[in-house]
Design a protein around this motif. Structure first.
Motif, short mmCIF file in Angstrom:
data_model
loop_
_atom_site.label_atom_id
_atom_site.label_comp_id
_atom_site.label_asym_id
_atom_site.label_seq_id
_atom_site.Cartn_x
_atom_site.Cartn_y
_atom_site.Cartn_z
N ALA A 255 -44.82 -72.86 39.10
CA ALA A 255 -43.65 -72.02 38.88
C ALA A 255 -42.91 -72.46 37.62
N GLY A 256 -42.59 -71.52 36.76
CA GLY A 256 -41.80 -71.81 35.57
C GLY A 256 -42.60 -72.27 34.37
N ILE A 257 -43.91 -72.47 34.55
CA ILE A 257 -44.73 -72.96 33.44
C ILE A 257 -45.65 -71.82 32.95
N MET A 258 -45.54 -71.53 31.66
CA MET A 258 -46.34 -70.46 31.08
C MET A 258 -47.73 -70.96 30.69
N GLY A 259 -47.78 -72.20 30.22
CA GLY A 259 -49.04 -72.77 29.79
C GLY A 259 -48.76 -74.12 29.15
N GLY A 260 -49.77 -74.66 28.50
CA GLY A 260 -49.60 -75.97 27.90
C GLY A 260 -50.17 -76.02 26.50
N SER A 261 -49.74 -77.02 25.77
CA SER A 261 -50.26 -77.22 24.42
C SER A 261 -50.67 -78.68 24.29
N ALA A 262 -51.88 -78.90 23.79
CA ALA A 262 -52.37 -80.28 23.68
C ALA A 262 -51.65 -80.98 22.53
N GLN A 263 -51.04 -82.09 22.81
CA GLN A 263 -50.35 -82.87 21.79
C GLN A 263 -50.89 -84.30 21.85
N GLU A 264 -50.63 -85.02 20.81
CA GLU A 264 -51.15 -86.38 20.74
C GLU A 264 -50.74 -87.21 21.95
N GLU A 265 -49.47 -87.02 22.37
CA GLU A 265 -48.96 -87.83 23.47
C GLU A 265 -49.28 -87.25 24.85
N VAL B 53 -50.02 -83.47 27.29
CA VAL B 53 -49.81 -82.02 27.32
C VAL B 53 -48.33 -81.70 27.27
N LEU B 54 -47.96 -80.79 26.38
CA LEU B 54 -46.59 -80.31 26.33
C LEU B 54 -46.56 -79.00 27.10
N TRP B 55 -45.71 -78.92 28.12
CA TRP B 55 -45.67 -77.72 28.95
C TRP B 55 -44.73 -76.70 28.33
N VAL B 56 -45.20 -75.47 28.21
CA VAL B 56 -44.36 -74.41 27.66
C VAL B 56 -43.79 -73.61 28.83
N LEU B 57 -42.47 -73.48 28.82
CA LEU B 57 -41.81 -72.83 29.95
C LEU B 57 -41.91 -71.31 29.86
N ASP B 58 -41.94 -70.68 31.02
CA ASP B 58 -41.90 -69.22 31.11
C ASP B 58 -40.41 -68.87 31.32
N PRO B 59 -39.72 -68.43 30.25
CA PRO B 59 -38.26 -68.29 30.34
C PRO B 59 -37.81 -67.39 31.49
N GLU B 60 -38.53 -66.29 31.69
CA GLU B 60 -38.10 -65.37 32.75
C GLU B 60 -38.19 -66.05 34.12
N ALA B 61 -39.29 -66.79 34.33
CA ALA B 61 -39.46 -67.48 35.61
C ALA B 61 -38.42 -68.59 35.75
N VAL B 62 -38.13 -69.29 34.63
CA VAL B 62 -37.15 -70.39 34.70
C VAL B 62 -35.76 -69.82 35.02
N LEU B 63 -35.45 -68.65 34.45
CA LEU B 63 -34.17 -68.01 34.78
C LEU B 63 -34.07 -67.78 36.29
#
Lengths: 674, 129
Positions: free
Chosen positions: A638-648, A650-660
């Motif tokens: 819930a609230g997570i749109m997807g992820g982006s691979a970063q050196e440190e 996974v950076l989680w990208v939020l789904d703004p509508e779901a987070v609201l």
């Protein structure tokens, strides 16, 4: 489906995509060299499709592609001019081939003629082409007849067809089936009677319909109308009658200067200015790689990215005598990799208007066939989706639109009686909602017949009598396998594809299909498809020791270094008092002791005073472009749109509508606790 | 717990990498790892009925065909158990929701993981949320 053909299918999808884009170019006013380049490209595309189909043993497909190639050949040689109606017909042809390819991919058998629906239009196009140098005008291909029947016409008969059409006489076909024992006498009698009504041009052999015995013939006659009552037909002898060619379709330019009675071929139309082949530079096409190859490159790139991350981690753990220099180089490499990934992603993406451009000609043609005027509007064509999705979405989409015209929209007389405008409306809107692309297909027709759905549901044992199902349940029922309220599928929406198949195809893409309607007001079909990857501009924030990205399109304001706040507090933003909730509380993470930064989130594209919330975060890190990958179905959180691979990590990208939504729920729980 | 995985259900076994924990993770899923350029969900054994928390760190990741990663501690090898070694799982056995049978060989009790049942169970967890 044979997976060994995967590369070929992908190649074909690309070819069709190119063809649609090129046809879209031809729809706009263009300079002659652009038109010529576009026609050359379409000629090459159909030529390649013909060759590929022939190689795979799909001979009927190959013949159809050859037919299209011939038309493009006439155009590129300047014998046929590009007009709106011509482009429309060619587009229908390309769509027919594309749908045929989709059927082949599913293992369906080849039809006799992929271009049957536009056979008449194609024949007219060929007929109206300016004759080649030294040639004469031949309008025979305007006859709506199978290719074999056309070939059977003699030279003299062809000349007569041309002359009679030039003199504005329609040409009809009367198909008859005669008894073996008496066919010669009967044929003579009927030919004489028909000859009395007009000029009998030819008597062609014809297919005997199933269930009948005897010999069948097609009598080709030129006259204003065929008076069947005046023919000495015996019971069961008549198979059908049809208008084979309409002289109104012959342009007046061809008729001018002709006596109208002469059997001689008309003079060729005025020489069109010869279109020179464009210079090479104008024929340069954008490099398009098949989707599968792009995917392979992406996977390879991903592996390189992971190696880079590992090397970077090692360098950080074991700093050498070169200091920060190798790490700076690694950062540059990361930026370079992201650029390549973005370019590859761009190669996978197409604008949604490509999908819309496939729908428009079909709607025009259906509107003509059904006699239902349709006002078609599109929104959101500038959004992008993956090319592979475009190919898979086209057919379900076309089916849904066909359904809306066939079953949804009422005929004009019924609409007028209901106080509606004569033209029905179909509005197709695309929008991005979180990680999904949403398509809304709205019509202002009669809506789903819920009573009929209910009784059919009872009939099939899907509902019990007296159960009083809700409208939502009934709408869902229409998507059940094998569910159809029509005993026989109509010619339009039929084709053996039901809503359940559309649902299955959409679900196979990880999407959802939702129906709703209101009696006499119209229907809404909502189709949501997840995007597997995208480049998203994000605000990076830290929260509970993890880094999150918030898509910038939903960020209204950012505040840092404010007095300590807690979830449930109110903050002033632009004179408005907004509720604050911590991101931790939204995501079910341990709550902080207080936060000094917050991000004001609002609904994307909504009015400024619609739902917005201040989202408390531990730290604002800045903005960045992230290559977003969607989460597999089993890992949806819930609230997570997807992820982006970063050196440190996974950076989680939020789904703004779901987070609201999560923030509002959390705030409500706080109120309830108080 | 000792498990049997049908080789036909396996894509491959890869070295274990750090699992990225998912905030608000769905029950049954620990997090994700990158596998062939995409996120691969990794099973949380502890969430399964009758499942247990493995001792120590997982040494490898068995990737099932339906794209699910199973953290495993070590591989024993391959076996081809005779039919008499098999018995059905008791209905009362909590692992019945994701195991298709139990094989007893050389003093070991091996539970055969059923990927279809497991995926169905994870989907049920999701719907129950």
């Amino acid at each position: 489906m044979d997976h060994s053909f995967d590369d070929v299918w992908a190649e074909c999808e690309d070819l069709f995509q190119q063809a649609h884009e090129t046809l879209a170019t031809l729809k706009e006013p263009q300079s002659s060299h652009v038109v010529q380049a576009a026609i050359n490209a379409l000629f090459r595309t159909t030529h390649t499709l013909k060759g590929m189909a022939g190689m795979l043993g799909f001979h009927s497909f190959s013949r159809a592609a050859h037919r299209m190639e011939d038309i493009f050949d006439l155009m590129r040689k300047g014998r046929l001019r590009s007009t709106d109606s011509l482009v429309e017909t060619l587009e229908s042809g390309v769509l027919a081939l594309e749908a045929g390819m989709a059927d082949l991919r599913r293992g369906r058998p080849e039809p006799e003629d992929y271009l049957y629906a536009i056979r008449r239009e194609l024949g007219e196009l060929e007929a109206l082409a300016r004759p080649a140098q030294g040639g004469v005008q031949d309008l025979t291909s305007m006859l709506d007849l199978p290719a074999d029947a056309l070939k059977a016409l003699s030279e003299y008969e062809r000349t007569r067809v041309t002359a009679l059409l030039m003199s504005s006489l329609p040409i009809h076909g009367v198909a008859i089936c005669l008894d073996f024992a008496t066919f010669d006498e009967r044929l003579k009698a009927l030919s004489e009677a028909l000859g009395a009504q007009g000029e009998l041009i030819s008597t062609l052999p014809w297919d005997v319909p199933e269930g009948l015995d005897g010999l069948a013939f097609l009598l080709v006659v030129a006259c204003s109308t065929v008076d069947l009552g005046a023919l000495p037909l015996l019971g069961g002898e008549l198979i059908s009658t049809a208008l084979l060619a309409n002289p109104d379709r012959v342009p007046s330019a061809l008729k001018e200067g002709d006596s109208g009675q002469s059997a001689e071929a008309p003079a060729p139309v005025e020489e069109a200015p010869v279109v020179q082949a464009p210079p090479l530079a104008q024929e340069v096409e954008i490099l398009r790689l098949p989707a599968l190859r792009v995917e392979a490159l992406e996977a390879r790139l991903m592996a390189v990215g992971q190696l880079r991350d590992k090397a970077s981690q090692l360098l950080r753990r074991n700093p050498g005598p070169l200091g920060e220099h190798p790490i700076a180089l690694m950062t540059q490499m990361e930026e370079g990799l992201l650029e390549v990934q973005k370019s590859l992603l761009q190669m996978r993406m197409v604008k949604i208007e490509s999908l819309f451009s496939r729908i428009e000609p079909m709607v025009k043609s259906l509107s003509r066939d059904t006699g239902k005027p349709v006002k078609l509007t599109f929104n959101g064509g500038e959004l992008e989706l993956e090319r592979s999705l475009l190919g898979k979405l086209s057919e379900p989409f076309l089916h849904l639109v066909r359904n809306a015209i066939d079953h949804g929209l009422e005929p004009p007389s019924e609409r007028l009686a209901l106080g509606k405008s004569e033209s029905g409306s179909i509005r197709i809107t695309a929008s991005q909602r979180g990680r999904n692309l949403r398509f809304d297909i709205r019509d202002d027709g009669r809506g789903f017949n819920l009573e009929r759905i209910e009784s059919r549901g009872i009939e099939l044992g899907l509902l019990k009598r007296g159960q009083s199902p809700t409208p939502e349940r009934l709408h869902r029922l229409a998507l059940e396998p094998g569910f159809s309220t029509k005993d026989r599928a109509s010619q339009l929406s039929g084709r053996g594809v039901g809503m359940d198949v559309v649902r299955a195809e959409v679900e196979a893409l990880g999407g959802e299909l939702h129906l709703s309607s209101e009696a006499r007001r119209g229907s809404l079909i909502r189709l949501s498809i997840p995007l597997s990857r995208a480049v998203v501009s994000c605000l990076k924030v830290r929260c509970a020791g993890q880094v999150f990205g918030i898509p910038l399109g939903s960020v209204i304001r950012v505040q840092a270094g404010r007095p300590l706040r807690h979830g449930g507090d109110q903050v002033d933003v632009f004179g408005l008092s907004l509720p604050l909730e911590s991101l931790q509380a939204c995501l079910g993470l341990p709550e902080p002791d207080g936060q000094r930064s917050y991000v004001v989130l609002g609904q994307q594209g909504a009015a400024s005073r619609s739902v917005s919330v201040a989202l408390g975060v531990d730290e604002i890190l800045g903005r960045g472009e992230l290559l977003l990958r969607s989460l597999p179905e089993l890992a949806h959180a819930a609230g997570i749109m997807g992820g982006s691979a970063q050196e440190e990590g996974v950076l989680w990208v939020l789904d703004p509508e779901a987070v609201l939504g999560l923030a509002m729920d959390s705030l409500m729980r706080r109120v309830a606790r108080v | 717990m000792d498990l049997l995985l049908a080789t036909l259900d396996l894509r491959e076994v890869v070295a274990s990498t750090a699992v990225a924990p998912l905030p608000g993770r769905p029950r049954g899923i620990e997090g994700v790892v990158f596998y062939q350029g995409e996120f691969l969900p990794v099973l949380a054994w502890k969430d399964l009925p009758g499942g247990s928390v493995p001792e120590g760190e997982a040494g490898a990741l068995a990737v099932l065909r339906p794209r699910l990663g199973l953290p495993i501690q070590r591989l024993f090898g391959t076996i081809d158990p005779p039919s008499e070694a098999w018995r059905e799982v008791d209905e009362q056995d909590p692992t019945a929701a994701w195991v298709s049978g139990i094989c007893t060989m050389e003093g070991l009790q091996l539970r055969a993981l059923d990927p279809a049942r497991l995926i169905a169970l994870l989907r049920r967890f999701r719907e129950d949320r």
